[in-house]
Scaffold this motif. Sequence first.
Motif, PDB file in Angstrom:
ATOM      1  N   ASP A  25      -3.574  -2.012   8.875  1.00 57.84           N
ATOM      2  CA  ASP A  25      -4.110  -2.512   7.606  1.00 57.84           C
ATOM      3  C   ASP A  25      -5.014  -3.726   7.853  1.00 57.84           C
ATOM      4  N   ALA A  69       0.842  -1.201   0.000  1.00 54.98           N
ATOM      5  CA  ALA A  69       0.000   0.000   0.000  1.00 54.98           C
ATOM      6  C   ALA A  69       0.876   1.249   0.000  1.00 54.98           C
ATOM      7  N   LEU A 126      -4.796   3.905  -1.049  1.00 53.98           N
ATOM      8  CA  LEU A 126      -5.409   3.536   0.227  1.00 53.98           C
ATOM      9  C   LEU A 126      -6.921   3.648   0.138  1.00 53.98           C
ATOM     10  N   ALA A 138       0.647   1.190   9.808  1.00 51.82           N
ATOM     11  CA  ALA A 138       1.452   1.925   8.821  1.00 51.82           C
ATOM     12  C   ALA A 138       1.862   3.258   9.450  1.00 51.82           C
ATOM     13  N   GLY A 193       1.486  -5.938   4.546  1.00 49.43           N
ATOM     14  CA  GLY A 193       0.523  -5.184   5.351  1.00 49.43           C
ATOM     15  C   GLY A 193       1.257  -4.615   6.553  1.00 49.43           C
ATOM     16  N   ARG A 207      -6.450   2.873   5.310  1.00 49.11           N
ATOM     17  CA  ARG A 207      -5.902   1.510   5.401  1.00 49.11           C
ATOM     18  C   ARG A 207      -5.630   0.988   3.998  1.00 49.11           C
ATOM     19  N   ALA A 208      -4.742  -0.008   3.911  1.00 47.95           N
ATOM     20  CA  ALA A 208      -4.467  -0.654   2.621  1.00 47.95           C
ATOM     21  C   ALA A 208      -5.774  -1.175   2.031  1.00 47.95           C
TER      22      ALA A 208
END
Length: 412
Positions: A186, A128, A151, A179, A175, A156-157
């Motif tokens: 994630d 991500a 994102l 992050a 992940g 979040r991813a």
Amino acid sequence: MTTLPRQGTPWPELQQEMQGAAKDDVDWRNGRVPMFIHYAGDDVLDVAKQAYLMYFSENGLGLRAFRSLARFESEVVQMGLGLLHGGAAAKGAMTTGGTESIFLAVKAARDLAHARDPRPGRAQIVLARSAHPAFDKAAHFMGLDTVRTPLQADYRADPAAMAAAITPQTVMIVGSVPAYPHGVIDPIGELAALAQSRGLWMHVDACVGGYFAPFARQLGAVVPDWDFALPGVTSISADLHKYGYAAKGASTLFFRDAESFAGMGWSFDNWPRGQYFTHTLVGTRAGGAIAAAWAVMKYLGEEGYLRVTERVLATRQALQQGAAALGLPTLGDPQLSILAYGCPDHDVPAVSRAMTARGWVMGHVTEPPGIHHMLNLTHEPVVGRYLADLSDALQGARLDGGAGRSTLEARY
Ligand SMILES: Cc1ncc(COP(=O)(O)O)c(C=O)c1O
């Protein structure tokens, strides 16, 4: 220009000079820096320092000579795997930091993919947009490509975007827990299921959360399963020199099983000095960093980590609520120790300059523009002071109809 002095200088003079040199450094002890430091109290620092000094000269490369270091490393790994639901087959080793752990996970994934299915062209990592630059650094150094995907709205991813980016060249998906930019976790469950369905290596970058998320979860934070409890997770990086509160130069890299772990090591014997084997990128390793990590983990124990984690979580909540009361919304839903807040009605660089003038070192996010904190106990007593200064700083930084945003030069 400085040249090597002809004659040596007595230590007291040097010590004085060094103390003078540090006068302009940030006052981290008073919570003035929003990153770089992970402080859990003077007692913890003292244990880490004493253990480090006991092993100042010993070398983690020489585990045959320094059996105690071999034992400490093995016990650190076992304690870490215990926290992260490593099964009977799980393995791992210490490294010197998050970047090194990530490098070695990338190398292991690349080598295993190559051994199973050698194919021409460069291998690829799908991650991500919020993942740490260490993956790109590793890819650059080792001849892989990275593909960064957008994102979700909550920062979040996005598993669907990552799934769409997978190609036959993909050897790893990533992940993060959490992050770094927004501090959000994630959707590791979905990513691990994706990895499993495509037969891919899944690395969880828990450099920040590895030694924080398990305790935060016990304390009621919303932390879904993310570690080896999920069958699709192949490897995990977790830094001891962050929320393990160890001396700098200490991280752990864990693998689900012996086959994935095999790629971490490297051996060589085509020279006149016999077999050379390491699990790390570096050769010589500070014995002190291994010893300090072991000592701090034993000193704090689960109860100690829970106590510190609870206070860091409370500090994040206080900062989050105080910023929200000033009209600065939290970006996403951070559950751990990182908080980023946006400044929708203010010019972030102007806020930042005003805070810098008041003695704060500022951290930033750029998408969207905002302010970033990675918290520890040095911040606990200064939240009120920070928020008061922030309230003042906002006065001169309002975006009105005419004034545009100035350019944010965000630096790590
Ligand atoms: C999520 C994440 N991964 C990896 C790293 C790299 O760790 P190090 O600086 O110890 O190499 C960091 C550093 O902040 C991080 O936040």
